[in-house]
Design a protein around this motif. Structure first.
Motif, PDB file in Angstrom:
ATOM      1  N   LEU A 252       0.824  -1.211   0.000  1.00  0.00           N
ATOM      2  CA  LEU A 252       0.000   0.000   0.000  1.00  0.00           C
ATOM      3  C   LEU A 252       0.857   1.261   0.000  1.00  0.00           C
ATOM      4  O   LEU A 252       0.554   2.235  -0.698  1.00  0.00           O
ATOM      5  N   ASN A 253       1.935   1.268   0.762  1.00  0.00           N
ATOM      6  CA  ASN A 253       2.822   2.431   0.798  1.00  0.00           C
ATOM      7  C   ASN A 253       3.493   2.672  -0.553  1.00  0.00           C
ATOM      8  O   ASN A 253       3.736   3.815  -0.939  1.00  0.00           O
ATOM      9  N   ALA A 254       3.793   1.604  -1.275  1.00  0.00           N
ATOM     10  CA  ALA A 254       4.476   1.737  -2.561  1.00  0.00           C
ATOM     11  C   ALA A 254       3.564   2.317  -3.642  1.00  0.00           C
ATOM     12  O   ALA A 254       4.031   3.018  -4.532  1.00  0.00           O
ATOM     13  N   ILE A 255       2.274   2.038  -3.555  1.00  0.00           N
ATOM     14  CA  ILE A 255       1.377   2.488  -4.628  1.00  0.00           C
ATOM     15  C   ILE A 255       0.489   3.657  -4.225  1.00  0.00           C
ATOM     16  O   ILE A 255      -0.255   4.184  -5.044  1.00  0.00           O
ATOM     17  N   SER A 256       0.569   4.091  -2.990  1.00  0.00           N
ATOM     18  CA  SER A 256      -0.249   5.200  -2.513  1.00  0.00           C
ATOM     19  C   SER A 256       0.554   6.498  -2.567  1.00  0.00           C
ATOM     20  O   SER A 256       1.748   6.514  -2.295  1.00  0.00           O
TER      21      SER A 256
ATOM     22  N   GLU B  83       0.032  11.064  -2.006  1.00  0.00           N
ATOM     23  CA  GLU B  83      -0.812  12.062  -1.342  1.00  0.00           C
ATOM     24  C   GLU B  83      -2.049  12.386  -2.181  1.00  0.00           C
ATOM     25  O   GLU B  83      -3.144  12.534  -1.657  1.00  0.00           O
ATOM     26  N   HIS B  84      -1.881  12.464  -3.492  1.00  0.00           N
ATOM     27  CA  HIS B  84      -3.009  12.807  -4.348  1.00  0.00           C
ATOM     28  C   HIS B  84      -3.838  11.579  -4.750  1.00  0.00           C
ATOM     29  O   HIS B  84      -4.900  11.711  -5.345  1.00  0.00           O
ATOM     30  N   THR B  85      -3.368  10.386  -4.443  1.00  0.00           N
ATOM     31  CA  THR B  85      -4.111   9.152  -4.731  1.00  0.00           C
ATOM     32  C   THR B  85      -3.980   8.180  -3.561  1.00  0.00           C
ATOM     33  O   THR B  85      -3.371   7.121  -3.687  1.00  0.00           O
ATOM     34  N   PRO B  86      -4.554   8.535  -2.425  1.00  0.00           N
ATOM     35  CA  PRO B  86      -4.390   7.669  -1.253  1.00  0.00           C
ATOM     36  C   PRO B  86      -5.249   6.403  -1.327  1.00  0.00           C
ATOM     37  O   PRO B  86      -6.240   6.355  -2.056  1.00  0.00           O
ATOM     38  N   TRP B  87      -4.820   5.412  -0.601  1.00  0.00           N
ATOM     39  CA  TRP B  87      -5.578   4.181  -0.430  1.00  0.00           C
ATOM     40  C   TRP B  87      -6.122   4.183   0.989  1.00  0.00           C
ATOM     41  O   TRP B  87      -5.506   4.709   1.900  1.00  0.00           O
ATOM     42  N   TYR B  88      -7.270   3.585   1.166  1.00  0.00           N
ATOM     43  CA  TYR B  88      -7.881   3.479   2.483  1.00  0.00           C
ATOM     44  C   TYR B  88      -8.198   2.016   2.760  1.00  0.00           C
ATOM     45  O   TYR B  88      -8.665   1.301   1.870  1.00  0.00           O
ATOM     46  N   VAL B  89      -7.956   1.596   3.963  1.00  0.00           N
ATOM     47  CA  VAL B  89      -8.316   0.248   4.381  1.00  0.00           C
ATOM     48  C   VAL B  89      -9.610   0.363   5.158  1.00  0.00           C
ATOM     49  O   VAL B  89      -9.673   1.029   6.190  1.00  0.00           O
TER      50      VAL B  89
ATOM     51  N   THR C 272     -13.130  14.315   0.693  1.00  0.00           N
ATOM     52  CA  THR C 272     -12.409  14.565  -0.559  1.00  0.00           C
ATOM     53  C   THR C 272     -13.063  15.699  -1.330  1.00  0.00           C
ATOM     54  O   THR C 272     -12.387  16.605  -1.828  1.00  0.00           O
ATOM     55  N   PHE C 273     -14.403  15.670  -1.430  1.00  0.00           N
ATOM     56  CA  PHE C 273     -15.108  16.754  -2.117  1.00  0.00           C
ATOM     57  C   PHE C 273     -14.840  18.096  -1.445  1.00  0.00           C
ATOM     58  O   PHE C 273     -14.605  19.108  -2.116  1.00  0.00           O
ATOM     59  N   LYS C 274     -14.891  18.122  -0.121  1.00  0.00           N
ATOM     60  CA  LYS C 274     -14.643  19.373   0.607  1.00  0.00           C
ATOM     61  C   LYS C 274     -13.231  19.893   0.363  1.00  0.00           C
ATOM     62  O   LYS C 274     -13.008  21.108   0.315  1.00  0.00           O
ATOM     63  N   SER C 275     -12.280  19.007   0.181  1.00  0.00           N
ATOM     64  CA  SER C 275     -10.889  19.427  -0.020  1.00  0.00           C
ATOM     65  C   SER C 275     -10.672  20.093  -1.378  1.00  0.00           C
ATOM     66  O   SER C 275      -9.668  20.768  -1.589  1.00  0.00           O
TER      67      SER C 275
END
Length: 77
Positions: free
Chosen positions: A10-14, A16-22, A42-45
């Protein structure tokens, strides 16, 4: 060992602009709530706002709207 590989992946493919969530999948109600929160945050950001429209453009849009309503009225039930 197994969780280290998962975390490394997850760290290798995540990014800041494309985060992964568990998200836990064993409780659908809470999973959907968590996902909804992520989407709303995400929308609010994005800090989006409606564009400002001048009076000339508003008049043009009102005229177009009127023409469309006259050209194709809603069918009667």
């Amino acid at each position: 060992m197994r969780s280290n590989a998962y975390e490394s992946c997850l760290n290798a493919i995540s990014a800041e602009h494309t985060p992964w969530y568990v998200v836990p999948a064993d409780d659908k109600k809470n999973a959907r709530l968590i996902i909804s929160e992520i989407i709303l945050d995400t929308f609010k950001s994005f800090n989006m706002s409606y564009p400002e429209v001048g009076s000339a453009r508003l008049q043009e849009l009102a005229s177009i709207s009127q023409q469309l309503l006259l050209a194709a009225p809603y069918p009667k039930p």
